[in-house]
Scaffold this motif. Structure first.
Motif, PDB file in Angstrom:
ATOM      1  N   GLU A  61       0.826  -1.210   0.000  1.00 44.87           N
ATOM      2  CA  GLU A  61       0.000   0.000   0.000  1.00 44.87           C
ATOM      3  C   GLU A  61       0.860   1.260   0.000  1.00 44.87           C
ATOM      4  OE1 GLU A  61      -3.245   2.291  -0.325  1.00 44.87           O
ATOM      5  OE2 GLU A  61      -3.206   0.111  -0.456  1.00 44.87           O
ATOM      6  N   SER A  62       1.971   1.250   0.722  1.00 45.80           N
ATOM      7  CA  SER A  62       2.846   2.422   0.713  1.00 45.80           C
ATOM      8  C   SER A  62       3.504   2.611  -0.653  1.00 45.80           C
ATOM      9  CB  SER A  62       3.896   2.329   1.813  1.00 45.80           C
ATOM     10  OG  SER A  62       4.805   1.297   1.544  1.00 45.80           O
ATOM     11  N   LEU A  63       3.844   1.507  -1.330  1.00 47.18           N
ATOM     12  CA  LEU A  63       4.378   1.620  -2.692  1.00 47.18           C
ATOM     13  C   LEU A  63       3.314   2.172  -3.636  1.00 47.18           C
ATOM     14  CD1 LEU A  63       6.337  -1.737  -3.137  1.00 47.18           C
ATOM     15  CD2 LEU A  63       7.257   0.502  -2.571  1.00 47.18           C
ATOM     16  N   ARG A  64       2.086   1.730  -3.446  1.00 44.57           N
ATOM     17  CA  ARG A  64       0.980   2.180  -4.286  1.00 44.57           C
ATOM     18  C   ARG A  64       0.743   3.691  -4.111  1.00 44.57           C
ATOM     19  NH1 ARG A  64      -2.482  -1.040  -6.530  1.00 44.57           N
ATOM     20  NH2 ARG A  64      -2.058  -2.695  -5.050  1.00 44.57           N
ATOM     21  N   GLU A  65       0.827   4.183  -2.869  1.00 43.42           N
ATOM     22  CA  GLU A  65       0.629   5.615  -2.615  1.00 43.42           C
ATOM     23  C   GLU A  65       1.706   6.453  -3.284  1.00 43.42           C
ATOM     24  OE1 GLU A  65       0.393   6.071   1.589  1.00 43.42           O
ATOM     25  OE2 GLU A  65      -1.605   5.179   1.711  1.00 43.42           O
ATOM     26  N   VAL A  66       2.947   5.975  -3.244  1.00 40.92           N
ATOM     27  CA  VAL A  66       4.039   6.705  -3.903  1.00 40.92           C
ATOM     28  C   VAL A  66       3.827   6.712  -5.407  1.00 40.92           C
ATOM     29  CG1 VAL A  66       6.518   6.662  -4.391  1.00 40.92           C
ATOM     30  CG2 VAL A  66       5.701   6.273  -2.073  1.00 40.92           C
ATOM     31  N   CYS A  67       3.417   5.579  -5.949  1.00 38.26           N
ATOM     32  CA  CYS A  67       3.263   5.426  -7.391  1.00 38.26           C
ATOM     33  C   CYS A  67       2.061   6.217  -7.920  1.00 38.26           C
ATOM     34  CB  CYS A  67       3.144   3.950  -7.731  1.00 38.26           C
ATOM     35  SG  CYS A  67       3.629   3.542  -9.402  1.00 38.26           S
ATOM     36  N   GLU A  68       1.039   6.407  -7.103  1.00 36.86           N
ATOM     37  CA  GLU A  68      -0.147   7.130  -7.555  1.00 36.86           C
ATOM     38  C   GLU A  68       0.124   8.609  -7.810  1.00 36.86           C
ATOM     39  OE1 GLU A  68      -3.056   6.310  -4.569  1.00 36.86           O
ATOM     40  OE2 GLU A  68      -3.706   4.442  -5.522  1.00 36.86           O
ATOM     41  N   ASP A  78      -1.292  -0.222 -13.204  1.00 35.76           N
ATOM     42  CA  ASP A  78      -2.531  -0.883 -13.601  1.00 35.76           C
ATOM     43  C   ASP A  78      -2.299  -1.995 -14.621  1.00 35.76           C
ATOM     44  OD1 ASP A  78      -3.969   0.765 -11.931  1.00 35.76           O
ATOM     45  OD2 ASP A  78      -4.434   2.224 -13.507  1.00 35.76           O
ATOM     46  N   THR A  79      -1.269  -1.851 -15.441  1.00 36.06           N
ATOM     47  CA  THR A  79      -1.038  -2.842 -16.493  1.00 36.06           C
ATOM     48  C   THR A  79      -0.023  -3.919 -16.109  1.00 36.06           C
ATOM     49  OG1 THR A  79       0.618  -1.409 -17.507  1.00 36.06           O
ATOM     50  CG2 THR A  79      -1.653  -1.245 -18.328  1.00 36.06           C
ATOM     51  N   ALA A  84       6.580  -3.916 -10.445  1.00 34.69           N
ATOM     52  CA  ALA A  84       7.253  -3.559 -11.694  1.00 34.69           C
ATOM     53  C   ALA A  84       7.203  -2.050 -11.935  1.00 34.69           C
ATOM     54  CB  ALA A  84       6.611  -4.297 -12.864  1.00 34.69           C
ATOM     55  N   ALA A  85       6.068  -1.422 -11.642  1.00 34.07           N
ATOM     56  CA  ALA A  85       5.926   0.016 -11.865  1.00 34.07           C
ATOM     57  C   ALA A  85       6.823   0.803 -10.914  1.00 34.07           C
ATOM     58  CB  ALA A  85       4.473   0.433 -11.677  1.00 34.07           C
ATOM     59  N   TYR A  86       6.822   0.444  -9.647  1.00 31.59           N
ATOM     60  CA  TYR A  86       7.651   1.163  -8.675  1.00 31.59           C
ATOM     61  C   TYR A  86       9.130   1.014  -9.014  1.00 31.59           C
ATOM     62  CZ  TYR A  86       9.464   2.968  -4.303  1.00 31.59           C
ATOM     63  OH  TYR A  86      10.125   3.722  -3.376  1.00 31.59           O
TER      64      TYR A  86
END
Length: 95
Positions: A61-68, A78-79, A84-86
């Protein structure tokens, strides 16, 4: 007042530089024996590094917040997935 403060700092520096309290004799190895531990004991104390697929929900979740915050990273998230995105946009995962 500034002169007094500078004089005090200089005298402390001289005392620290001329003090023998921080130096050790060359033949004193007994003091350093307590610093080193065996490999088995060290491996139980030191945290083992996790594999990239073993991240907890909180870490993901913390990686997701940075990436958003980055639109390109969010689209790649999303893809291709969050890891991989981070990694592509921010480098290796810090934990």
């Amino acid at each position: 007042m500034k002169t007094l403060a500078i004089l005090l700092l200089c005298s402390l520096a001289v005392i620290c530089l001329t003090s023998d309290a921080g130096s050790q004799p060359a033949g004193d190895n007994n003091a350093q024996e307590g610093v080193f531990v065996g490999q088995e004991q060290a491996s139980t104390v030191v945290r083992q590094k996790r594999a990239p697929g073993e991240l907890s929900i909180t870490q993901l979740e913390s990686l997701r917040e940075v990436c958003e915050a980055n639109l390109a990273c969010e689209h790649m998230m999303d893809t291709d997935g969050i890891i991989a995105a981070y990694t592509a946009h921010y480098g290796p995962i810090p934990y």
